[in-house]
Scaffold this motif. Structure first.
Motif, PDB file in Angstrom:
ATOM      1  N   ARG A  18       0.834  -1.198   0.000  1.00 19.76           N
ATOM      2  CA  ARG A  18       0.000   0.000   0.000  1.00 19.76           C
ATOM      3  C   ARG A  18       0.873   1.255   0.000  1.00 19.76           C
ATOM      4  NH1 ARG A  18      -5.285   1.510   1.612  1.00 19.76           N
ATOM      5  NH2 ARG A  18      -5.367   3.645   2.393  1.00 19.76           N
ATOM      6  N   LEU A  21       2.387   1.826  -3.374  1.00 17.37           N
ATOM      7  CA  LEU A  21       1.414   2.366  -4.324  1.00 17.37           C
ATOM      8  C   LEU A  21       1.184   3.855  -4.109  1.00 17.37           C
ATOM      9  CD1 LEU A  21      -1.127  -0.591  -4.258  1.00 17.37           C
ATOM     10  CD2 LEU A  21       0.079   0.222  -6.295  1.00 17.37           C
ATOM     11  N   ALA A  25       2.116   6.613  -6.854  1.00 16.36           N
ATOM     12  CA  ALA A  25       1.090   7.534  -7.360  1.00 16.36           C
ATOM     13  C   ALA A  25       1.541   8.976  -7.192  1.00 16.36           C
ATOM     14  CB  ALA A  25      -0.229   7.301  -6.623  1.00 16.36           C
ATOM     15  N   ALA A  39      -4.091   3.422 -13.291  1.00 13.45           N
ATOM     16  CA  ALA A  39      -3.805   2.202 -12.547  1.00 13.45           C
ATOM     17  C   ALA A  39      -2.582   1.486 -13.130  1.00 13.45           C
ATOM     18  CB  ALA A  39      -5.030   1.281 -12.566  1.00 13.45           C
ATOM     19  N   ALA A  43       0.867   1.127 -10.963  1.00 17.46           N
ATOM     20  CA  ALA A  43       1.255  -0.242 -10.610  1.00 17.46           C
ATOM     21  C   ALA A  43       2.637  -0.573 -11.162  1.00 17.46           C
ATOM     22  CB  ALA A  43       0.215  -1.230 -11.124  1.00 17.46           C
ATOM     23  N   GLN A  50      -1.796  -4.497 -11.279  1.00 15.87           N
ATOM     24  CA  GLN A  50      -2.973  -3.655 -11.139  1.00 15.87           C
ATOM     25  C   GLN A  50      -3.967  -4.277 -10.167  1.00 15.87           C
ATOM     26  OE1 GLN A  50      -4.596  -1.716 -14.752  1.00 15.87           O
ATOM     27  NE2 GLN A  50      -2.933  -2.734 -15.869  1.00 15.87           N
ATOM     28  N   LEU A  53      -3.333  -3.034  -6.783  1.00 14.31           N
ATOM     29  CA  LEU A  53      -3.850  -1.689  -6.564  1.00 14.31           C
ATOM     30  C   LEU A  53      -5.332  -1.742  -6.191  1.00 14.31           C
ATOM     31  CD1 LEU A  53      -3.142   1.436  -8.764  1.00 14.31           C
ATOM     32  CD2 LEU A  53      -5.445   0.957  -7.958  1.00 14.31           C
ATOM     33  N   VAL A  60      -8.399   4.341  -8.618  1.00 14.23           N
ATOM     34  CA  VAL A  60      -7.377   5.386  -8.662  1.00 14.23           C
ATOM     35  C   VAL A  60      -7.797   6.630  -7.878  1.00 14.23           C
ATOM     36  CG1 VAL A  60      -6.074   6.925 -10.186  1.00 14.23           C
ATOM     37  CG2 VAL A  60      -6.391   4.523 -10.815  1.00 14.23           C
ATOM     38  N   LEU A  63      -6.933   6.148  -4.319  1.00 12.16           N
ATOM     39  CA  LEU A  63      -5.472   6.162  -4.185  1.00 12.16           C
ATOM     40  C   LEU A  63      -4.946   7.598  -4.207  1.00 12.16           C
ATOM     41  CD1 LEU A  63      -2.638   4.962  -4.131  1.00 12.16           C
ATOM     42  CD2 LEU A  63      -2.850   4.519  -6.597  1.00 12.16           C
TER      43      LEU A  63
END
Length: 209
Positions: A18, A21, A25, A39, A43, A50, A53, A60, A63
Motif C-alpha cells: 500500500r 502504491l 502515485a 492504474a 502499478a 494492477q 492496486l 485510482v 489512491l
C-alpha cells in the motif's frame, strides 16, 4: 526454472505494498501529471500488479486521495506549530516563503495543483479534494486572524483571507507552467516582501530577509 515477472518481485506485506502504491502515485502525479496517472502507470512504477492496486484501493481516485492525505498530514505536522506561533506579520510572511519553497522543491505543491486541476473530471473527487484543502484554509485563517488590524476586523474575514492565500499559492504554481521564465510563488513572495519593507520605511538590502 525461468523466473517470471511475478516471482522476481520481492515479497512485501500488505502495508508495504500500500505504501509503495501511494509513493508511486505521488511520483507519477508530480512527474507525469494527473491525466497520465492511471492504474497501469502507478502499478508499474510500484512494481506490483494492477490487481494489487484494486485490492488495496477501490480505484485510482481513492489512491489519489491517499496521496493527498499523506502529503497534507506530513506538511501539517511540520508547519502547524510554527504558523500559529508567529508573532509578527513579517515572521508569518517569512514562514510562508519557506513553506512555498519547501513545497515546490519537494513536489508536494505539484501534487495538490494536479489534483485541483484534474478533480473536476472525476465524479465525486472534487468535493473530497476541496474538503482536504479546507483543513489548510482553517489553519491559515487561525494564523492570520491575529494580525488583522482592529479597525478592519469587522470587514476582513479570516476565512475569506485564508481562501485567497491558498488560492494564490495554487494559482501561481499553475501559471508557472505557462511562463517562459518559470517565475512562480517564491518569486512573488520575495518581491512582495521587498515592497512590504519599503512601504514600512525599512531599508531593503536588495534581497530576501
Amino acid at each position: 526454472m525461468v523466473a517470471t515477472a511475478q516471482t522476481r518481485r520481492p515479497n512485501r506485506s500488505g502495508a508495504a505494498t500500500r505504501a509503495a502504491l501511494v509513493s508511486a502515485a505521488r511520483e507519477t502525479l508530480v512527474q507525469d501529471g494527473f491525466a497520465r496517472t492511471s492504474a497501469r502507470s502507478v502499478a508499474a512504477r510500484a512494481g506490483c500488479s494492477q490487481a494489487s492496486l484494486f485490492y488495496h484501493f477501490e480505484g485510482v481516485p481513492e489512491l489519489l486521495l491517499a496521496v493527498l492525505d499523506e502529503v497534507s498530514d506530513r506538511r501539517m505536522a511540520a508547519y502547524r506549530e510554527p504558523l500559529l506561533a508567529a508573532r509578527t506579520p513579517r515572521q508569518l510572511a517569512r514562514l510562508g516563503r519557506t513553506i512555498a519553497a519547501d513545497d515546490i522543491a519537494s513536489g508536494d505543491l505539484r501534487v495538490l495543483v494536479e489534483l485541483v486541476a484534474g478533480a473536476p473530471t472525476v465524479p465525486g473527487l472534487k468535493a473530497q479534494v476541496a474538503r482536504r484543502i479546507g483543513r489548510w484554509e482553517d489553519l491559515v485563517a487561525r494564523a492570520a486572524q491575529r494580525f488583522i488590524p482592529p479597525p478592519l476586523r469587522g470587514t476582513v474575514r479570516p476565512a475569506v483571507l485564508a481562501h485567497a492565500v491558498v488560492a494564490g499559492f495554487l494559482g501561481l504554481e499553475l501559471l508557472r507552467d505557462l511562463r517562459e521564465d518559470g517565475a512562480g510563488t517564491e518569486d512573488v513572495l520575495t518581491d512582495l516582501a521587498h515592497v512590504g519593507r519599503l512601504a514600512a520605511g525599512a531599508p531593503d538590502a536588495g534581497g530576501p530577509s
